[in-house]
Design a protein around this motif. Structure first.
Motif, mmCIF file in Angstrom:
data_model
loop_
_atom_site.group_PDB
_atom_site.id
_atom_site.type_symbol
_atom_site.label_atom_id
_atom_site.label_comp_id
_atom_site.label_asym_id
_atom_site.label_seq_id
_atom_site.Cartn_x
_atom_site.Cartn_y
_atom_site.Cartn_z
ATOM 1 N N LYS A 126 -2.474 12.084 -0.612
ATOM 2 C CA LYS A 126 -1.888 11.398 0.545
ATOM 3 C C LYS A 126 -1.681 9.915 0.256
ATOM 4 O O LYS A 126 -0.696 9.317 0.673
ATOM 5 N N LEU A 127 -2.653 9.344 -0.438
ATOM 6 C CA LEU A 127 -2.534 7.923 -0.790
ATOM 7 C C LEU A 127 -1.312 7.710 -1.684
ATOM 8 O O LEU A 127 -0.509 6.793 -1.467
ATOM 9 N N ARG A 128 -1.163 8.583 -2.679
ATOM 10 C CA ARG A 128 -0.016 8.439 -3.599
ATOM 11 C C ARG A 128 1.296 8.618 -2.850
ATOM 12 O O ARG A 128 2.275 7.912 -3.120
ATOM 13 N N ALA A 129 1.305 9.551 -1.889
ATOM 14 C CA ALA A 129 2.546 9.773 -1.120
ATOM 15 C C ALA A 129 2.921 8.496 -0.364
ATOM 16 O O ALA A 129 4.091 8.118 -0.293
ATOM 17 N N PHE A 130 1.914 7.818 0.174
ATOM 18 C CA PHE A 130 2.212 6.569 0.891
ATOM 19 C C PHE A 130 2.683 5.487 -0.082
ATOM 20 O O PHE A 130 3.687 4.807 0.163
ATOM 21 N N LEU A 131 1.947 5.349 -1.186
ATOM 22 C CA LEU A 131 2.310 4.291 -2.142
ATOM 23 C C LEU A 131 3.709 4.524 -2.710
ATOM 24 O O LEU A 131 4.452 3.573 -2.955
ATOM 25 N N ASP A 132 4.084 5.801 -2.886
ATOM 26 C CA ASP A 132 5.438 6.091 -3.375
ATOM 27 C C ASP A 132 6.490 5.542 -2.416
ATOM 28 O O ASP A 132 7.536 5.068 -2.816
ATOM 29 N N ARG A 133 6.188 5.630 -1.134
ATOM 30 C CA ARG A 133 7.165 5.124 -0.158
ATOM 31 C C ARG A 133 7.112 3.600 -0.036
ATOM 32 O O ARG A 133 8.131 2.961 0.159
ATOM 33 N N TYR A 134 5.896 3.064 -0.115
ATOM 34 C CA TYR A 134 5.693 1.660 0.251
ATOM 35 C C TYR A 134 5.769 0.705 -0.944
ATOM 36 O O TYR A 134 6.300 -0.391 -0.822
ATOM 37 N N ALA A 135 5.174 1.134 -2.055
ATOM 38 C CA ALA A 135 4.855 0.153 -3.104
ATOM 39 C C ALA A 135 5.762 0.242 -4.328
ATOM 40 O O ALA A 135 5.362 -0.190 -5.411
ATOM 41 N N GLY A 136 6.978 0.758 -4.159
ATOM 42 C CA GLY A 136 7.930 0.803 -5.272
ATOM 43 C C GLY A 136 8.141 -0.603 -5.817
ATOM 44 O O GLY A 136 8.416 -1.523 -5.046
ATOM 45 N N GLY A 137 7.982 -0.781 -7.132
ATOM 46 C CA GLY A 137 8.185 -2.112 -7.729
ATOM 47 C C GLY A 137 6.993 -3.038 -7.543
ATOM 48 O O GLY A 137 7.021 -4.170 -8.002
ATOM 49 N N LEU A 138 5.950 -2.564 -6.850
ATOM 50 C CA LEU A 138 4.758 -3.407 -6.649
ATOM 51 C C LEU A 138 3.577 -2.742 -7.367
ATOM 52 O O LEU A 138 2.615 -2.277 -6.747
ATOM 53 N N ASP A 139 3.685 -2.683 -8.683
ATOM 54 C CA ASP A 139 2.693 -1.942 -9.481
ATOM 55 C C ASP A 139 1.281 -2.496 -9.311
ATOM 56 O O ASP A 139 0.304 -1.745 -9.340
ATOM 57 N N GLU A 140 1.179 -3.810 -9.118
ATOM 58 C CA GLU A 140 -0.162 -4.415 -8.983
ATOM 59 C C GLU A 140 -0.844 -3.876 -7.735
ATOM 60 O O GLU A 140 -2.040 -3.586 -7.745
ATOM 61 N N LEU A 141 -0.076 -3.733 -6.658
ATOM 62 C CA LEU A 141 -0.641 -3.207 -5.408
ATOM 63 C C LEU A 141 -0.997 -1.732 -5.569
ATOM 64 O O LEU A 141 -2.073 -1.289 -5.145
ATOM 65 N N ALA A 142 -0.102 -0.978 -6.204
ATOM 66 C CA ALA A 142 -0.356 0.453 -6.378
ATOM 67 C C ALA A 142 -1.613 0.664 -7.220
ATOM 68 O O ALA A 142 -2.500 1.450 -6.861
ATOM 69 N N LEU B 252 -3.345 -8.651 -8.547
ATOM 70 C CA LEU B 252 -2.931 -8.455 -7.144
ATOM 71 C C LEU B 252 -2.645 -9.803 -6.493
ATOM 72 O O LEU B 252 -1.628 -9.984 -5.809
ATOM 73 N N GLN B 253 -3.538 -10.756 -6.741
ATOM 74 C CA GLN B 253 -3.364 -12.080 -6.130
ATOM 75 C C GLN B 253 -2.046 -12.719 -6.564
ATOM 76 O O GLN B 253 -1.316 -13.279 -5.748
ATOM 77 N N ALA B 254 -1.735 -12.564 -7.850
ATOM 78 C CA ALA B 254 -0.484 -13.150 -8.350
ATOM 79 C C ALA B 254 0.725 -12.465 -7.705
ATOM 80 O O ALA B 254 1.788 -13.077 -7.560
ATOM 81 N N ALA B 255 0.556 -11.205 -7.310
ATOM 82 C CA ALA B 255 1.697 -10.455 -6.747
ATOM 83 C C ALA B 255 1.840 -10.651 -5.238
ATOM 84 O O ALA B 255 2.844 -10.226 -4.657
ATOM 85 N N LEU B 256 0.855 -11.295 -4.594
ATOM 86 C CA LEU B 256 0.897 -11.403 -3.117
ATOM 87 C C LEU B 256 2.214 -11.999 -2.602
ATOM 88 O O LEU B 256 2.775 -11.501 -1.626
ATOM 89 N N PRO B 257 2.740 -13.043 -3.251
ATOM 90 C CA PRO B 257 4.008 -13.590 -2.741
ATOM 91 C C PRO B 257 5.157 -12.575 -2.778
ATOM 92 O O PRO B 257 6.086 -12.671 -1.991
ATOM 93 N N ARG B 258 5.087 -11.595 -3.702
ATOM 94 C CA ARG B 258 6.137 -10.557 -3.736
ATOM 95 C C ARG B 258 5.841 -9.444 -2.736
ATOM 96 O O ARG B 258 6.745 -8.761 -2.269
ATOM 97 N N ILE B 259 4.553 -9.240 -2.431
ATOM 98 C CA ILE B 259 4.179 -8.143 -1.525
ATOM 99 C C ILE B 259 4.471 -8.540 -0.075
ATOM 100 O O ILE B 259 4.869 -7.704 0.740
ATOM 101 N N ALA B 260 4.288 -9.832 0.228
ATOM 102 C CA ALA B 260 4.446 -10.279 1.624
ATOM 103 C C ALA B 260 5.821 -9.919 2.212
ATOM 104 O O ALA B 260 5.884 -9.335 3.301
ATOM 105 N N PRO B 261 6.926 -10.214 1.519
ATOM 106 C CA PRO B 261 8.217 -9.829 2.117
ATOM 107 C C PRO B 261 8.377 -8.321 2.268
ATOM 108 O O PRO B 261 9.023 -7.845 3.204
#
Ligand SMILES: Cc1cn([C@H]2C[C@H](O)[C@@H](COP(=O)(O)OP(=O)(O)O[C@H]3O[C@@H](C)[C@H](O)[C@@H](O)[C@H]3O)O2)c(=O)[nH]c1=O
Length: 392
Positions: free
Chosen positions: A311-327, A349-358
């Motif tokens: 279930k977690l992977r199913a969500f990350l597939d929808r949400y975190a495309g291109g955000l490998d650090e978050l995944a 993850l911290q370095a990616a936060l500015p990309r995750i926020a939008p």
């Protein structure tokens, strides 16, 4: 908000608290919204008033029946319920497939017109729910049909709970630094800590909290971690070298940990809005983090045979495309992959936060484009009602 003048639709919502706060958290949110925004007269049957009171302090633990914020609340202490057909609501919802009291079901079968009956299911991003959402299921003996209602993230599901005006309220709060500081001050958050990376932490006991606290303490940037009392109790107590009770806290290295009291549900939203990163869990806080428009890490409710990892992977597939650090971080946080170094995973993850926020803001818009759960559920109930000469 005043209810409409005509006879209001009635609705009975049956909630069993399996554990923690998510079951009642979701039902309470739904009940309030049905009344406030749609004028539906709700009776909430709940078996555990103590859990309810933690998220809603007005609840009276000793009352068999009470009214809270316009919702009639009944303590569902036994299956031995006698109800007349006249007392059955227009719409009956069983939450997470709970067994309704047999006496109530018998009265449903005698009521004319028959009530609309839903089983409101748990949230998952998996595709199969699209095929099951709105499916009917006939009662084996009685002339009653129940329909499955699945929350979800796509147009073929029932959507998510989201109150009208929530975004306006949230955006105004987030635009007002002084308001956020005023909200956090009673929890001990100082002016300096307002400038640090503010993180809220809500997770199950098996999360790798000790490793994460160490990574923050040894990190480059000051972090303030706000953790509700009772969450990750041992790891927090180890860090602060004291009992992890509300009001306790300590600073080591670059990390300050503050233990918060468990706050009422609307304040929990504000906490999520005020933080730069939220660790959430279960179902309801997971959804609220999505409405906060801020980066979040989800600790999913554990299931047998690691079903929850799927279930977690199913969500990350929808949400975190291109955000490998978050995944990667999310999978590691949930024990679904091995993280060689927590400090490194955190730095990434911290370095990616500015990309995750939008992405967080963009996702909100995508999911809400399909409409909110409560409105979709009422529309479906009305459609079923008119199809069966059964107006609701
Ligand atoms: C930390 C905190 C949470 N809350 C609220 C927010 C949510 O409504 C609720 C927490 O619910 P959840 O996030 O869903 O997590 P949860 O883990 O508490 O709840 C559940 O998860 C479900 C998936 C399971 O089915 C349930 O059985 C249940 O375990 O508590 C407050 O009101 N104040 C607080 O201080």
């Amino acid at each position: 908000m005043n209810p409409p003048a005509s006879r209001a639709t009635t609705l009975a919502l049956f909630c069993k608290v399996v554990d923690n706060y998510g079951d009642i958290g979701i039902c309470w949110r739904l009940a309030r919204q049905l009344w406030r925004e749609h004028g539906v007269r709700v009776t909430l049957w709940v078996d555990d008033l103590s859990s309810f009171r933690r998220i809603c302090p007005q609840v009276d633990l000793g009352a068999a029946e009470q009214e809270v914020e316009g919702v009639r609340v009944l303590h569902w202490s036994s299956q031995d319920v006698t109800t007349t057909p006249e007392d059955v609501a227009d719409i009956v919802i069983e939450f997470f497939a709970v067994d309704l009291p047999p006496g109530y079901v018998a009265a449903m079968a005698q009521r004319l017109p028959r009530p609309v009956w839903f089983n409101l299911e748990g949230l998952t991003a998996e595709e199969w729910v699209e095929g099951c959402h709105r499916l009917p299921s006939m009662h084996p003996r009685l002339k009653l049909t129940k329909h499955f209602f699945f929350p979800g993230f796509t147009v073929k599901t029932g959507g998510l709970l989201h109150e009208a005006g929530l975004d306006e309220e949230r955006l105004a709060f987030q635009a007002d630094r002084a308001a956020m500081a005023r909200f956090l001050a009673p929890f001990g958050v100082t002016k300096e800590e307002m400038d640090s990376l503010k993180v809220s932490l809500f997770c199950y006991p098996h999360a790798p909290v000790a490793a994460q606290l160490a990574a923050w303490a040894d990190g480059e940037r000051p972090v303030t971690c706000l953790v509700p009392e009772g969450v990750a109790r041992e790891a927090v107590a180890d860090f602060i070298q004291a009992d992890a009770v509300a009001g306790a806290g300590a600073t080591r290295g670059r990390l300050t940990v503050r233990v918060l009291p468990f706050v009422p549900q609307p304040d929990y939203d504000r906490l999520l809005w005020a933080c730069d990163l939220n660790f959430v869990r279960g179902e309801d806080s997971f959804v609220r983090a999505q409405w906060a428009g801020r980066p979040f890490v989800w600790h999913i409710y554990p299931q047998d045979e690691n079903l929850h990892h799927k279930k977690l992977r199913a969500f990350l597939d929808r949400y975190a495309g291109g955000l490998d650090e978050l995944a990667t971080f999310s999978l590691g946080w949930n024990g679904a992959c091995v993280i060689a170094s927590w400090p490194q995973a955190w730095r990434d993850l911290q370095a990616a936060l500015p990309r995750i926020a939008p992405r967080a803001e963009e996702w909100r818009g995508e999911v809400l484009a399909h409409g909110d759960l409560t409105t979709q559920m009422l529309d479906f109930a009305r459609a079923l009602g008119s199809a069966s000469e059964n107006p609701v």
